[in-house]
Design an enzyme around this catalytic site. Structure first.
Site, PDB file in Angstrom:
ATOM      1  N   TYR A 154       0.865  -1.191   0.000  1.00 57.43           N
ATOM      2  CA  TYR A 154       0.000   0.000   0.000  1.00 57.43           C
ATOM      3  C   TYR A 154       0.891   1.228   0.000  1.00 57.43           C
ATOM      4  CZ  TYR A 154      -3.517   3.435   1.367  1.00 57.43           C
ATOM      5  OH  TYR A 154      -4.337   4.528   1.405  1.00 57.43           O
ATOM      6  N   ASP A 249       9.447   2.999  -0.141  1.00 56.76           N
ATOM      7  CA  ASP A 249       8.374   3.666   0.580  1.00 56.76           C
ATOM      8  C   ASP A 249       8.580   3.376   2.066  1.00 56.76           C
ATOM      9  OD1 ASP A 249       6.126   4.541   1.824  1.00 56.76           O
ATOM     10  OD2 ASP A 249       4.695   3.580   0.456  1.00 56.76           O
ATOM     11  N   LYS A 277       4.274   9.937   8.555  1.00 58.62           N
ATOM     12  CA  LYS A 277       4.094   9.473   9.937  1.00 58.62           C
ATOM     13  C   LYS A 277       5.091  10.087  10.935  1.00 58.62           C
ATOM     14  CE  LYS A 277       1.806   5.379   8.181  1.00 58.62           C
ATOM     15  NZ  LYS A 277       0.454   5.116   8.571  1.00 58.62           N
TER      16      LYS A 277
HETATM   17  N1  PMP Z   1       2.894   4.263   2.246  1.00 60.66           N
HETATM   18  C1  PMP Z   1       2.847   3.385   3.265  1.00 60.66           C
HETATM   19  C2  PMP Z   1       3.882   2.327   3.357  1.00 60.66           C
HETATM   20  C3  PMP Z   1       1.836   3.477   4.209  1.00 60.66           C
HETATM   21  O1  PMP Z   1       1.800   2.592   5.208  1.00 60.66           O
HETATM   22  C4  PMP Z   1       0.868   4.505   4.087  1.00 60.66           C
HETATM   23  C5  PMP Z   1      -0.265   4.647   5.071  1.00 60.66           C
HETATM   24  N2  PMP Z   1      -0.346   3.765   6.072  1.00 60.66           N
HETATM   25  C6  PMP Z   1       0.970   5.388   3.027  1.00 60.66           C
HETATM   26  C7  PMP Z   1       1.996   5.251   2.121  1.00 60.66           C
HETATM   27  C8  PMP Z   1      -0.019   6.498   2.851  1.00 60.66           C
HETATM   28  O2  PMP Z   1       0.170   7.446   3.829  1.00 60.66           O
HETATM   29  P1  PMP Z   1      -1.005   8.469   4.224  1.00 60.66           P
HETATM   30  O3  PMP Z   1      -2.052   7.646   4.895  1.00 60.66           O
HETATM   31  O4  PMP Z   1      -0.335   9.449   5.145  1.00 60.66           O
HETATM   32  O5  PMP Z   1      -1.477   9.089   2.977  1.00 60.66           O
END
Ligand code: PMP
Length: 436
Positions: A154, A249, A277
């Site tokens: 994701y 990511d 985060k």
């Molecule tokens: N990349 C990863 C690996 C994530 O875990 C997340 C959200 N949990 C995102 C991108 C997207 O981040 P956001 O919810 O702040 O848009």
């Protein structure tokens, strides 16, 4: 399933349920992000009133040990004094500005000091923006259109990334959500996580067309799946050889599994990295950065446009700086590892004593308990886990005041605020629950 007003051990959730009823009339599903609706475990969500340190306090007066931590950011615990002070006074009442501030440079320098692959950085407002923008950079830099992602990976909710993967076989992407036109995902290729051969095959099938491979260096949106030995190394080799970019990511793993993220732990240098985060200390933030020559395609020095009214927000920058300063103090990650190991050993013993086969998968302060027969190495295997068994486990743990992510496919997080007594309490709760 224990989703009643009162759970097995007398946990009252009546006010939460009342608030949820009202919210459902106003917000789709009563929430502003789907997992919060508890659909993965059945039943209604708990409404939180406030949080402090390792604890969440709900609107019915129940207190829980928090293993979700706002899905990762609150690594120091809630309401950490220096972070609160920075966000409230450090920003000197500037909630949002129209000009650059020193705080943006300061947070950028801190990130770069910890993650050497980042030579230039751009702050945005979420992980979604970070990955979306990093991929635009990759396409701008390489002049290629296609991207590779992994099934069960994701990367936020941008159209091109909402793609359900085929199982083990490289497939053309099909949109995962209504509202995403097939044209938006036509350049998204997918492969099974941990199968580097499938990625090499994609490069053979689309020579000179793939701009980037984007990967969670620990897959943490399908539970917790560590990279197999050699997997990330092969991605690095293949992308380098084929003139494509490797994007880590690290929205979740950045500053979580080491100060330098997973790239530090595995000793691999990606071309671009996405953050979110933790680097905002709990305030809305994201960032993407990497090699200087690549980042120079970004406007206004380059032709790739990306912007944001709230980007580099002073409160988020101040909270991020305070958080990273705390994490840079010696021994923090060793302490997180110690806590993680304590929990892992305790849960493993509880499983053994109860005669239950389940998979405890952990890296540092991230872990997941799969109700599965064998270790989980990819999305196909993750999907075979027993989600109704997990739901029972979730509610039984909640009844014992332990707040876990409400889905088999989300990772648990350990914060520095969890002390040994709390961890012991958690292990005891797991043992009680598993004994049934
Ligand atoms: N990349 C990863 C690996 C994530 O875990 C997340 C959200 N949990 C995102 C991108 C997207 O981040 P956001 O919810 O702040 O848009």
């Amino acid at each position: 399933m224990l989703d009643q007003n009162t759970t097995g051990s007398g946990l009252s959730l009546s006010r939460s349920h009342k608030l949820f009823e009202e919210a459902q009339n106003l917000l789709p599903g009563g929430v502003n992000s789907p997992v919060r609706a508890f659909k993965g475990v059945g039943g209604n969500p708990v409404f939180i009133d406030h949080a402090q340190g390792a604890y969440l306090y709900d609107v019915d007066g129940n207190r829980y040990l928090d293993y979700v931590q706002s899905w990762g950011p609150m690594i120091l615990g809630h309401g950490y004094t220096s972070v609160v002070a920075a966000a409230t006074s450090g920003s000197r009442s500037c909630f949002s500005l129209d000009s650059p501030t020193q705080a943006e440079t300061e947070l950028g320098k801190l990130v770069m000091a910890c993650v050497p692959s980042v030579e230039m950085i751009r702050f945005v407002n979420s992980g979604t923006e970070a990955t979306m923008s990093a991929l635009r950079v990759a396409r701008a830099y390489t002049g290629r259109k296609k991207i590779v992602k992994f099934s069960g990976g994701y990367h936020g909710h941008a159209d091109m990334l909402l793609v359900q993967a085929g199982s083990g076989v490289a497939t053309m992407g099909l949109p995962d959500s209504l509202g995403v036109p097939a044209e938006a995902t036509v350049h998204t290729l997918t492969a099974e996580y941990n199968e580097s051969v499938a990625v090499a095959d994609l490069f053979r099938m689309y020579p000179g067309e793939i701009a980037a491979v984007i990967v969670e260096p620990i897959a943490a949106n399908m539970g917790l799946v560590p990279p197999a030995a050699g997997f990330l190394e092969t991605l690095r080799e293949v992308t380098q050889r084929e003139g494509a970019l490797l994007i880590f990511d690290e929205v979740m793993t950045g500053f979580r599994v080491a100060l330098g993220g997973m790239q530090e732990r595995v000793g691999i240098t990606p071309d671009l990295t996405c953050f979110g985060k933790i680097i905002g200390g709990g305030l809305p933030v994201g960032a993407y950065g990497g090699r200087r020559d690549i980042m120079q395609v970004v406007a206004p020095i380059g032709p790739m446009y990306q912007a944001g009214t709230l980007s580099g927000n002073p409160l988020a920058m101040a909270a991020g700086i305070a958080t990273l300063q705390e994490l840079r103090k010696p021994g923090q990650y060793a302490e997180l590892e110690r806590k993680g190991l304590f929990l892992e050993e305790g849960i493993r013993k509880a499983l053994h004593d109860a005669g239950i086969t389940a998979q405890l998968q952990r890296i540092g302060s991230m872990f997941c308990l799969y109700f599965a027969e064998a270790p989980v190495t990819n999305y196909t295997e993750a999907k075979r886990a027993d989600t109704s068994r997990f739901a029972r486990y979730f509610w039984d743990m909640l009844a014992r005041h332990i707040y876990l992510p409400p889905s088999q496919f989300e990772a648990c997080f350990i914060s520095l605020a969890l002390d040994d007594g709390m961890l012991g309490e958690t292990v005891k709760a797991v043992a009680d629950v598993l004994r049934g």
